[in-house]
Design an enzyme around this catalytic site. Structure first.
Site, PDB file in Angstrom:
ATOM      1  N   LYS A  94       0.823  -1.139   0.046  1.00  0.00           N
ATOM      2  CA  LYS A  94      -0.040   0.056  -0.173  1.00  0.00           C
ATOM      3  C   LYS A  94       0.840   1.298   0.012  1.00  0.00           C
ATOM      4  O   LYS A  94       0.472   2.267  -0.496  1.00  0.00           O
ATOM      5  CB  LYS A  94      -1.046  -0.030   1.199  1.00  0.00           C
ATOM      6  CG  LYS A  94      -2.260  -0.999   1.062  1.00  0.00           C
ATOM      7  CD  LYS A  94      -3.255  -0.620   2.114  1.00  0.00           C
ATOM      8  CE  LYS A  94      -4.464  -1.379   1.796  1.00  0.00           C
ATOM      9  NZ  LYS A  94      -4.199  -2.870   2.107  1.00  0.00           N
ATOM     10  N   GLU A 116     -10.624   7.308   4.051  1.00  0.00           N
ATOM     11  CA  GLU A 116     -11.325   6.607   4.899  1.00  0.00           C
ATOM     12  C   GLU A 116     -10.289   5.332   5.128  1.00  0.00           C
ATOM     13  O   GLU A 116      -9.440   5.170   4.384  1.00  0.00           O
ATOM     14  CB  GLU A 116     -12.691   6.119   4.280  1.00  0.00           C
ATOM     15  CG  GLU A 116     -12.526   4.939   3.370  1.00  0.00           C
ATOM     16  CD  GLU A 116     -12.108   5.561   2.091  1.00  0.00           C
ATOM     17  OE1 GLU A 116     -12.025   6.846   1.716  1.00  0.00           O
ATOM     18  OE2 GLU A 116     -11.432   4.676   1.217  1.00  0.00           O
ATOM     19  N   SER A 382       1.727  -9.786  -0.930  1.00  0.00           N
ATOM     20  CA  SER A 382       1.673  -8.271  -0.979  1.00  0.00           C
ATOM     21  C   SER A 382       1.810  -7.562   0.416  1.00  0.00           C
ATOM     22  O   SER A 382       2.004  -6.253   0.602  1.00  0.00           O
ATOM     23  CB  SER A 382      -0.138  -8.043  -1.134  1.00  0.00           C
ATOM     24  OG  SER A 382      -0.868  -9.030  -0.415  1.00  0.00           O
TER      25      SER A 382
HETATM   26  C1  LIG Z   1      -5.194  -3.779   1.703  1.00  0.00           C
HETATM   27  C2  LIG Z   1      -4.263  -5.167   1.236  1.00  0.00           C
HETATM   28  C3  LIG Z   1      -5.054  -6.062   0.327  1.00  0.00           C
HETATM   29  C4  LIG Z   1      -5.860  -5.751  -0.674  1.00  0.00           C
HETATM   30  O1  LIG Z   1      -5.907  -4.611  -1.271  1.00  0.00           O
HETATM   31  P1  LIG Z   1      -5.688  -4.622  -2.941  1.00  0.00           P
HETATM   32  O2  LIG Z   1      -6.067  -3.268  -3.257  1.00  0.00           O
HETATM   33  O3  LIG Z   1      -6.716  -5.720  -3.350  1.00  0.00           O
HETATM   34  O4  LIG Z   1      -4.168  -4.898  -3.284  1.00  0.00           O
HETATM   35  C5  LIG Z   1      -3.856  -6.960   0.084  1.00  0.00           C
HETATM   36  N1  LIG Z   1      -2.930  -7.742   0.825  1.00  0.00           N
HETATM   37  C6  LIG Z   1      -2.438  -6.658   1.742  1.00  0.00           C
HETATM   38  C7  LIG Z   1      -1.186  -7.022   2.668  1.00  0.00           C
HETATM   39  C8  LIG Z   1      -3.139  -5.512   2.260  1.00  0.00           C
HETATM   40  O5  LIG Z   1      -2.883  -4.812   3.264  1.00  0.00           O
END
Ligand SMILES: *Cc1c(COP(=O)(O)O)cnc(C)c1O
Length: 400
Positions: A94, A116, A382
């Protein structure tokens, strides 16, 4: 053939029939201002150089790719690799778009970031960007979410953000969105709205994708460097869809690369038990753009369920709805059980504790590996799982 990213979306922010900007009149000039500023800055060498500097010296990019040798052996088929966005500063992808949104705000002469947040991950990333740029930050969060996600509220406050408790309605994400937009309208002369995924009205789905595509560009280069080839399959979890768009963006023009988006299957395929919008949803409008949605029989956004709070959204980025329709990306699900098993397996056998969101992408790779003998699967890891430790171990223990 023209490169995919250069031709999508069109000038009005449409990906096929999806996307666009359906805004209440007071917001129209502000989104036009953002679109015009981004159009100009995305071509500015100074902006891009600033962004490169931040990524290298603050975020710690490039993040590596790891070969998950032990899990590949267990899965028995494809070799599985992970792009390590968990090693990005603050522990997830993010920050890639939040730092860029902060930089955009700075170049636009704004002094404040407003947004938000649901589980608080986006709020923390945006508050981090605000602190870096010396800006004010105002994060709207449902009171119910604030109680559930107290450590993130503490983080945001330490980072200097004002956390506004939203006490309307169900006191969760939907009410927080309305509250944040209302506050933004009143302060748009000096504030920028920072959207947390590839969702919202144009230009955000395009802009956030562009800010995340560093993940895919690095991955393509690193994977070629490591193996001499491109991956056969790439996969990422899809909530709003930003980490997925980031990884996918490096590979759209490589026709031999299969692309999969993995939605949260929750506990069952029944409406209310999952958050798999593309798999089970239908076209509709939400928060100012057209996409696919999960709706109840009144046509209202349906309740969603997944153990990964970051995937907990009844809509999805409009570009994903388009990519599903064109067939370039396959969308499938991994359920709570599979994700939990992947969470334990990666921790125990590779020494990496993943976010529950990312565990969905890994679960897909573990499941599909046997169908891809001698081939390779690259997933986007992610984020890291520190935020999920207490919940997982208190609810499910330490795994088999
Ligand atoms: C917020 C988040 C997601 C989901 O958000 P996307 O916009 O779909 O990528 C995925 N993995 C992590 C670790 C997150 O914090």
């Amino acid at each position: 053939m023209k490169p995919y990213l250069k031709t999508t979306p069109n000038a009005d922010g449409f990906f096929g029939e999806f996307g666009g900007a359906m805004l209440p009149p007071p917001l129209i000039p502000h989104f036009a201002e953002i679109a015009a500023a981004y159009e100009k800055l995305s071509k500015s060498a100074e902006f891009m150089n600033d962004l490169r500097y931040i990524r290298k010296h603050f975020q710690g990019r490039p993040t590596p790719i790891s070969h998950l040798k032990n899990l590949s052996e267990i899965a028995g088929g494809a070799q599985i690799y992970a792009k390590r966005e968990d090693l990005n500063h603050t522990g997830a992808h993010k920050l890639n778009h939040c730092m860029a949104e902060g930089l955009l705000a700075k170049h636009m002469g704004k002094t404040k970031l407003i947004a938000e947040t649901g589980a608080g991950q986006h709020g923390v990333a945006l508050a981090t960007a605000a602190a870096y740029f010396g800006m004010e930050c105002e994060i709207h969060m449902g009171a119910v979410d604030m109680a559930k996600e107290a450590p993130n509220v503490t983080r945001m406050k330490l980072l200097g953000a004002e956390v506004v408790a939203v006490t309307e309605g169900a006191q969760t994400l939907k009410e927080a969105v309305d509250s944040a937009f209302g506050s933004y309208v009143a302060q748009a002369d000096h504030a920028l709205f920072g959207i947390g995924s590839v969702v919202g009205p144009h230009p955000f789905p395009m802009m956030v994708r562009d800010f995340q595509k560093v993940v895919g560009i690095e991955s393509r280069e690193q994977f070629l460097d490591m193996t001499g080839e491109l991956p056969d399959v790439i996969a990422a979890c899809v909530g709003g869809g930003s980490n997925a768009m980031g990884l996918f963006s490096g590979f759209f023009d490589d026709e031999g690369v299969e692309i999969s988006g993995v939605e949260p299957g929750g506990t069952s395929s029944k409406l209310g038990d999952h958050a798999a919008t593309l798999t089970y949803g239908q076209p509709g409008d939400i928060h100012g753009f057209r996409t696919k949605l999960l709706v109840d029989d009144q046509g209202e956004p349906a309740p969603v369920n997944t153990l990964a709070s970051g995937l907990d959204y009844p809509g999805v980025g409009p570009e994903h709805a388009y990519l599903q329709e064109t067939g370039r990306v396959n969308y499938t699900t991994a359920d709570d059980k599979e994700a939990l098993k992947a969470f334990y397996d990666l921790s125990r056998h590779e020494g990496i504790i993943p976010a529950l969101e990312s565990a969905h992408a890994l679960a897909f790779a573990m499941r599909e590996a046997k169908n891809y003998k001698g081939k390779s699967i690259l997933i986007n890891l992610s984020g890291r799982g520190d935020k999920d430790l207490d919940y997982v171990t208190e609810t499910y223990g330490f795994g088999a």
